[in-house]
Design a protein around this motif. Sequence first.
Motif, PDB file in Angstrom:
ATOM      1  N   ASN A  81      42.709  23.010  -6.871  1.00  0.00           N
ATOM      2  CA  ASN A  81      42.427  21.640  -7.326  1.00  0.00           C
ATOM      3  C   ASN A  81      40.990  21.489  -7.792  1.00  0.00           C
ATOM      4  O   ASN A  81      40.709  20.892  -8.837  1.00  0.00           O
ATOM      5  N   ALA A  82      40.051  22.027  -7.001  1.00  0.00           N
ATOM      6  CA  ALA A  82      38.638  21.924  -7.368  1.00  0.00           C
ATOM      7  C   ALA A  82      38.339  22.727  -8.626  1.00  0.00           C
ATOM      8  O   ALA A  82      37.505  22.320  -9.446  1.00  0.00           O
ATOM      9  N   ALA A  83      39.014  23.874  -8.785  1.00  0.00           N
ATOM     10  CA  ALA A  83      38.799  24.695  -9.975  1.00  0.00           C
ATOM     11  C   ALA A  83      39.202  23.945 -11.244  1.00  0.00           C
ATOM     12  O   ALA A  83      38.488  23.969 -12.255  1.00  0.00           O
ATOM     13  N   VAL A  84      40.354  23.285 -11.195  1.00  0.00           N
ATOM     14  CA  VAL A  84      40.829  22.523 -12.353  1.00  0.00           C
ATOM     15  C   VAL A  84      39.880  21.367 -12.666  1.00  0.00           C
ATOM     16  O   VAL A  84      39.539  21.116 -13.827  1.00  0.00           O
ATOM     17  N   GLN A  85      39.418  20.667 -11.621  1.00  0.00           N
ATOM     18  CA  GLN A  85      38.480  19.571 -11.843  1.00  0.00           C
ATOM     19  C   GLN A  85      37.137  20.080 -12.374  1.00  0.00           C
ATOM     20  O   GLN A  85      36.501  19.423 -13.195  1.00  0.00           O
ATOM     21  N   ALA A  86      36.714  21.253 -11.891  1.00  0.00           N
ATOM     22  CA  ALA A  86      35.463  21.837 -12.377  1.00  0.00           C
ATOM     23  C   ALA A  86      35.565  22.170 -13.861  1.00  0.00           C
ATOM     24  O   ALA A  86      34.600  21.996 -14.617  1.00  0.00           O
ATOM     25  N   LEU A  87      36.736  22.628 -14.297  1.00  0.00           N
ATOM     26  CA  LEU A  87      36.923  22.929 -15.713  1.00  0.00           C
ATOM     27  C   LEU A  87      36.959  21.649 -16.536  1.00  0.00           C
ATOM     28  O   LEU A  87      36.383  21.590 -17.633  1.00  0.00           O
ATOM     29  N   PHE A 332      33.027  14.719  -4.329  1.00  0.00           N
ATOM     30  CA  PHE A 332      33.733  14.823  -5.606  1.00  0.00           C
ATOM     31  C   PHE A 332      32.960  14.102  -6.709  1.00  0.00           C
ATOM     32  O   PHE A 332      32.871  14.599  -7.836  1.00  0.00           O
ATOM     33  N   PHE A 333      32.417  12.926  -6.407  1.00  0.00           N
ATOM     34  CA  PHE A 333      31.688  12.152  -7.413  1.00  0.00           C
ATOM     35  C   PHE A 333      30.454  12.908  -7.889  1.00  0.00           C
ATOM     36  O   PHE A 333      30.173  12.969  -9.095  1.00  0.00           O
ATOM     37  N   ILE A 334      29.708  13.503  -6.944  1.00  0.00           N
ATOM     38  CA  ILE A 334      28.466  14.196  -7.296  1.00  0.00           C
ATOM     39  C   ILE A 334      28.744  15.524  -7.980  1.00  0.00           C
ATOM     40  O   ILE A 334      28.034  15.906  -8.928  1.00  0.00           O
ATOM     41  N   TYR A 335      29.790  16.241  -7.559  1.00  0.00           N
ATOM     42  CA  TYR A 335      30.050  17.571  -8.132  1.00  0.00           C
ATOM     43  C   TYR A 335      30.888  17.522  -9.404  1.00  0.00           C
ATOM     44  O   TYR A 335      30.696  18.329 -10.312  1.00  0.00           O
ATOM     45  N   PHE A 336      31.829  16.566  -9.479  1.00  0.00           N
ATOM     46  CA  PHE A 336      32.703  16.492 -10.644  1.00  0.00           C
ATOM     47  C   PHE A 336      32.414  15.281 -11.526  1.00  0.00           C
ATOM     48  O   PHE A 336      32.364  15.385 -12.747  1.00  0.00           O
ATOM     49  N   GLY A 337      32.247  14.097 -10.902  1.00  0.00           N
ATOM     50  CA  GLY A 337      32.130  12.867 -11.670  1.00  0.00           C
ATOM     51  C   GLY A 337      30.870  12.768 -12.493  1.00  0.00           C
ATOM     52  O   GLY A 337      30.927  12.576 -13.719  1.00  0.00           O
ATOM     53  N   LEU A 338      29.720  12.901 -11.849  1.00  0.00           N
ATOM     54  CA  LEU A 338      28.445  12.769 -12.569  1.00  0.00           C
ATOM     55  C   LEU A 338      28.278  13.823 -13.666  1.00  0.00           C
ATOM     56  O   LEU A 338      27.890  13.479 -14.788  1.00  0.00           O
ATOM     57  N   PRO A 339      28.542  15.123 -13.392  1.00  0.00           N
ATOM     58  CA  PRO A 339      28.395  16.105 -14.469  1.00  0.00           C
ATOM     59  C   PRO A 339      29.304  15.826 -15.660  1.00  0.00           C
ATOM     60  O   PRO A 339      28.910  16.051 -16.808  1.00  0.00           O
ATOM     61  N   ALA A 340      30.519  15.333 -15.390  1.00  0.00           N
ATOM     62  CA  ALA A 340      31.424  15.014 -16.499  1.00  0.00           C
ATOM     63  C   ALA A 340      30.903  13.834 -17.309  1.00  0.00           C
ATOM     64  O   ALA A 340      30.989  13.825 -18.541  1.00  0.00           O
TER      65      ALA A 340
END
Length: 480
Positions: A81-87, A332-340
């Motif tokens: 799940n984290a891998a897909v969100q990271a992509l 999740f917000f800091i690792y996925f949300g903000l960078p996106a």
Amino acid sequence: MKKFSKLMLSLAIAVISVSSFVFPHLTSAEGKTYEIATDITFAPFEFQDTNGEFVGIDIDLLNAIAENQGFNVEIKPLGFNAAVQALESKQVDGVIAGMSITDERERKFDFSDPYFESGVVMAVAEGNEDIASYEDLNGKRVAVKTGTEGASFAQSIQDEYGFKIVTFDDSANMYDDVKTGNSQAVFDDYPVLAYGVAQGNGLQIVTEKEAGGSYGFAVAKGENAELIEMFNDGLANLEESGEYQEILDKYLEAKKSTDAENGFFGLLKESFPSLMNGLKMTMLLTVVSLVIASILGILFGLCRVAHNAVLRAIGTIYVDIFRGTPLIVQAFFIYFGLPAALDFRISAVAAGIITLSLNAGAYMAEIVRGGIESVDKGQMEAARSLGLPYKTAMAKVILPQAIRLMIPSIINQFIITLKDTSILSIIGINELTQSGKIIIARNLESFQMWLIVGAMYFIIIMILTKVSNRMERKIQNGKA
């Protein structure tokens, strides 16, 4: 002058052309390092061996293609799940994690040519003779893993056969749910489930393989087209040379290893280096986060007791936000949300430290506020009556007394933050809990491994608790 300029331009073009021919890596993707996210708990496609190396069909295939095509890869073990969100948030360049190619995913990602044709089977606990077909599932619980062909197939027949689906993030927990009888069956990708049965996961396959989808290597939509091209070219070369089939045979025909240590102490001995590395990361996250959180706590704690209404509002908003939302949402917000949203990359460790620091800082701010308010108000009045400015009185008179009262609470916050590091395994940080998950994915010894991990947490936390109690007694005796 014009002739000279044309001559220099022609010479530059010639140099570039020759360089491109002699040194093609200067103008292509060759030699570039790509960050590739994967699962690491999806044997035999990706897992960690006893030496701590990432192995499996996906990992070996990717490494072989990278060598064939002249580029480099850096594996990021995030979980599916984290891998897909990271992509999706462009934190990584690609994902290889037994990822089925579907119409929905093709709208978000660009896929390589299929590198494996999968299928789905159903399994039950060993010795279970009550369930032998889909018809026997009516009213029963069925375990599946998110993002797999097994999950998609189970959803497609759920209404027809009347069973309830229970979803898990990793295979080991899913299999354990069936072994313990909480769920009566499991649907999973055939090669994964067959490998688990061969390794002694306590299940038995009871149905024929259903037609499944194809696995593909994925990149973000419209990104890294050269990487997809190199993957496809490398895959074709490996298939032609026979190396592709050798990689498949190495894992799909593997039997349970007889070299592994048996029993609790054998497992502890085998896993100890990996667990210690995870413990070091846990302690690093805790210590660094608490240092930053202490600074934030003092700043916002002072804001909470300030005379200025704006400062008090700032302190209150910060505390309310980070105490009022779950830590996992913040991560999740800091690792996925903000960078996106802002189009930048951040490492999982940095995101974890920021998350823990901000979260613990909010609690530290309340500890500081409580400590300051515990000091007798007459202390401030006496200091001001002697002519000390407010800031000086706070720094020289109030805070030293407040810190003395806050020490036990600060140590308790240290313990809480240490335990909170386990939540960061969700974004792929290889701390103690994640180390345990990775080891279980390899040996399927859930009970014993979680007993070991729990014992390690218990020992550290008990030591910190004893230190806290001793300091508290000293403070009380000093006051007496």
